[in-house]
Design a protein around this motif. Structure first.
Motif, PDB file in Angstrom:
ATOM      1  N   ALA A  56       0.845  -1.201   0.000  1.00 31.62           N
ATOM      2  CA  ALA A  56       0.000   0.000   0.000  1.00 31.62           C
ATOM      3  C   ALA A  56       0.878   1.247   0.000  1.00 31.62           C
ATOM      4  O   ALA A  56       1.646   1.477   0.927  1.00 31.62           O
ATOM      5  CB  ALA A  56      -0.917  -0.002   1.217  1.00 31.62           C
ATOM      6  N   THR A  57       0.779   2.021  -1.034  1.00 31.83           N
ATOM      7  CA  THR A  57       1.515   3.283  -1.146  1.00 31.83           C
ATOM      8  C   THR A  57       0.586   4.332  -1.753  1.00 31.83           C
ATOM      9  O   THR A  57      -0.416   4.005  -2.394  1.00 31.83           O
ATOM     10  CB  THR A  57       2.758   3.134  -2.041  1.00 31.83           C
ATOM     11  N   LEU A  58       0.938   5.574  -1.531  1.00 30.53           N
ATOM     12  CA  LEU A  58       0.174   6.655  -2.151  1.00 30.53           C
ATOM     13  C   LEU A  58       0.583   6.790  -3.608  1.00 30.53           C
ATOM     14  O   LEU A  58       1.762   6.782  -3.944  1.00 30.53           O
ATOM     15  CB  LEU A  58       0.422   7.973  -1.406  1.00 30.53           C
ATOM     16  N   GLY A  59      -0.402   6.910  -4.473  1.00 31.73           N
ATOM     17  CA  GLY A  59      -0.125   7.042  -5.893  1.00 31.73           C
ATOM     18  C   GLY A  59      -0.805   8.258  -6.485  1.00 31.73           C
ATOM     19  O   GLY A  59      -1.256   9.164  -5.768  1.00 31.73           O
ATOM     20  N   TRP A  60      -0.916   8.248  -7.813  1.00 36.91           N
ATOM     21  CA  TRP A  60      -1.502   9.396  -8.494  1.00 36.91           C
ATOM     22  C   TRP A  60      -2.982   9.554  -8.173  1.00 36.91           C
ATOM     23  O   TRP A  60      -3.507  10.674  -8.172  1.00 36.91           O
ATOM     24  CB  TRP A  60      -1.302   9.263 -10.002  1.00 36.91           C
ATOM     25  N   ALA A  61      -3.668   8.440  -7.891  1.00 40.33           N
ATOM     26  CA  ALA A  61      -5.084   8.548  -7.539  1.00 40.33           C
ATOM     27  C   ALA A  61      -5.263   9.388  -6.283  1.00 40.33           C
ATOM     28  O   ALA A  61      -6.168  10.224  -6.199  1.00 40.33           O
ATOM     29  CB  ALA A  61      -5.679   7.150  -7.340  1.00 40.33           C
ATOM     30  N   GLU A  62      -4.377   9.173  -5.299  1.00 41.12           N
ATOM     31  CA  GLU A  62      -4.452   9.951  -4.060  1.00 41.12           C
ATOM     32  C   GLU A  62      -4.023  11.398  -4.304  1.00 41.12           C
ATOM     33  O   GLU A  62      -4.595  12.335  -3.716  1.00 41.12           O
ATOM     34  CB  GLU A  62      -3.570   9.321  -2.979  1.00 41.12           C
TER      35      GLU A  62
END
Length: 436
Positions: A397-403
């Protein structure tokens, strides 16, 4: 989220979408502040009401951080669950719920499943399209870790090509998963059952740990793998082989001496063969055959709807928090309404006052958004560790472009909402402001 929007959120165009969401904010700032330098006054307001400002920033950060962490965690959990099922091409069980069967066979969740007859295992072994037909045996545990009976071929398939360990030497040998509560050389008597209902000292047979399995990123990392013959013998059943072949481990199994098994893991020699086998064994009245990936996809369809609802709720929550903060800012700016009115009395145009209030609000909102992203990173790591400890799944789980898009959308909406108190104060009557 539609496929087109999903592609925009994660594909090569994602950075441009992020910038496109931020451009209107910068454009609005340029329009409001063109020809002015309100920075010093905004900094002074931030310092004058430091603790109140920090409280507002913290409120925004918590709202954004929780929303981003939940969305990222849901995506990571889907990826981790799919990776854990990657080694399980097809599962054959007795008719029933394929979801329950998948949870039991792939994710080792305790479940009451009817047994598949030994003749079915024999037919699968004889099928030229089948590379591996591995029966699974459940029901026992050690210190909370499930003991799973299977074949060495499936253990090698699960461990990967770099696994170089000699096969089991007797039916009571054990290969411990990477996180199983046992060390090489340990000896123990299996408990009957799993969890709080497990009964100690029932079987009498002693198992010995001979090797350890490399990490797979699945619940099998906590399992203790033993020959299926050992599981049958511990429960007083035949060992799957005729008396003249006593001591044999692994296939071929004699259907006349093979007890029932909850599930059979099947690996085919090709994708076409896998579909043919699934069609053949799923059309019978005494068996059910399914692809774990297909069951997961069906579950993802439900989770996808839930994720969309979660995303909308997270955005709505953030907007409501921003609106509450902006309402608080409107109340707060009433405290220095006289100072703002004095600017008007000194000749400052209403647009300057509007720019000061809007810039002040955006400073708090931007700081809260940045801090919220930092909180989300910490929360995602902490939640992933908890989920991994409970499920043995590796959750990437990582922050990506959606976030990033969610944060940019929040700032864009908040920047428009911030215009309301800013314009009200910028257009207020100077004389009434001086009298306040």
């Amino acid at each position: 989220m539609t496929p087109a929007l999903a592609a925009l959120a994660t594909g090569p165009a994602a950075p441009w979408v992020f910038l496109a969401l931020l451009v209107p904010i910068f454009g609005l700032g340029v329009v409001l502040m063109r020809g002015f330098a309100p920075g010093a006054l905004i900094v002074a307001i931030l310092r004058r009401y430091l603790w109140i400002n920090l409280a507002y920033v913290g409120l925004i950060a918590v709202a954004i951080g929780i929303g981003l962490a939940l969305i990222a965690q849901e995506r990571g959990l889907r990826v981790g669950a799919a990776a854990a099922a990657d080694k399980f091409d097809m599962v054959v069980t007795a008719p029933g719920s394929d979801v329950t069967a998948m949870l039991a066979a792939v994710y080792l969740q305790p479940a009451d499943i009817n047994l598949v007859d030994g003749a079915i295992l024999d037919q699968l072994e004889r099928d030229p399209r089948v590379r591996i037909a591995a029966p699974l045996g459940f029901g026992d545990s050690h210190r909370g870790a499930p003991i799973v009976g299977t074949t060495w071929e499936f253990v090698a398939h699960l461990a990967g090509p770099d696994f170089e360990v000699a096969p089991w030497s007797d039916p009571f040998s054990v290969i411990a998963g990477a996180d199983a509560p046992a060390e090489i050389g340990d000896q123990f008597e299996p408990a009957h059952g799993v969890g709080t209902t497990a009964e100690e000292g029932v079987h009498g047979d002693i198992l010995t740990v001979t090797a350890r399995l490399p990490r797979t990123g699945s619940p099998w990392d906590r399992a203790l793998l033993t020959p299926i013959e050992g599981v049958w013998l511990v429960h007083g059943l035949a060992d799957g082989h005729a008396p003249e072949r006593a001591g044999q481990l692994g296939p071929p199994f004699d259907p006349a001496f093979t007890p029932g098994t909850p599930a059979i893991i099947v690996t085919a020699d090709s994708l076409g063969s896998a579909y043919g086998l699934q069609s053949q064994w799923d059309s019978r009245s005494d068996t059910m055959a399914f692809f774990p990936g297909a069951v997961l996809s069906r579950l993802y369809g439900v989770l996808g709807d839930i994720r969309q609802v979660m995303s909308i709720l997270a955005l709505v929550t953030q907007v409501l928090v921003a609106a509450s903060v902006l309402l608080g800012l409107f109340i707060l700016t009433r405290l220095f309404r006289r100072q703002l009115a004095m600017l008007g009395a000194l000749g400052a145009p209403g647009r300057f006052v509007t720019a000061v209030v809007w810039g002040y609000a955006m400073a708090l909102l931007t700081a809260g958004a940045v801090l919220g992203c930092a909180l989300a990173l910490v929360a995602v790591g902490a939640i992933s560790d908890v989920i991994a400890a409970r499920t043995q799944l590796i959750v990437p789980a990582t922050l990506g472009w959606a976030e990033a898009h969610a944060v940019a959308t929040f700032l864009l909406v908040a920047s428009l909402v911030a215009l309301v108190p800013a314009r009200l104060l910028g257009g207020a009557d100077v004389l009434s402001g001086l009298r306040s």
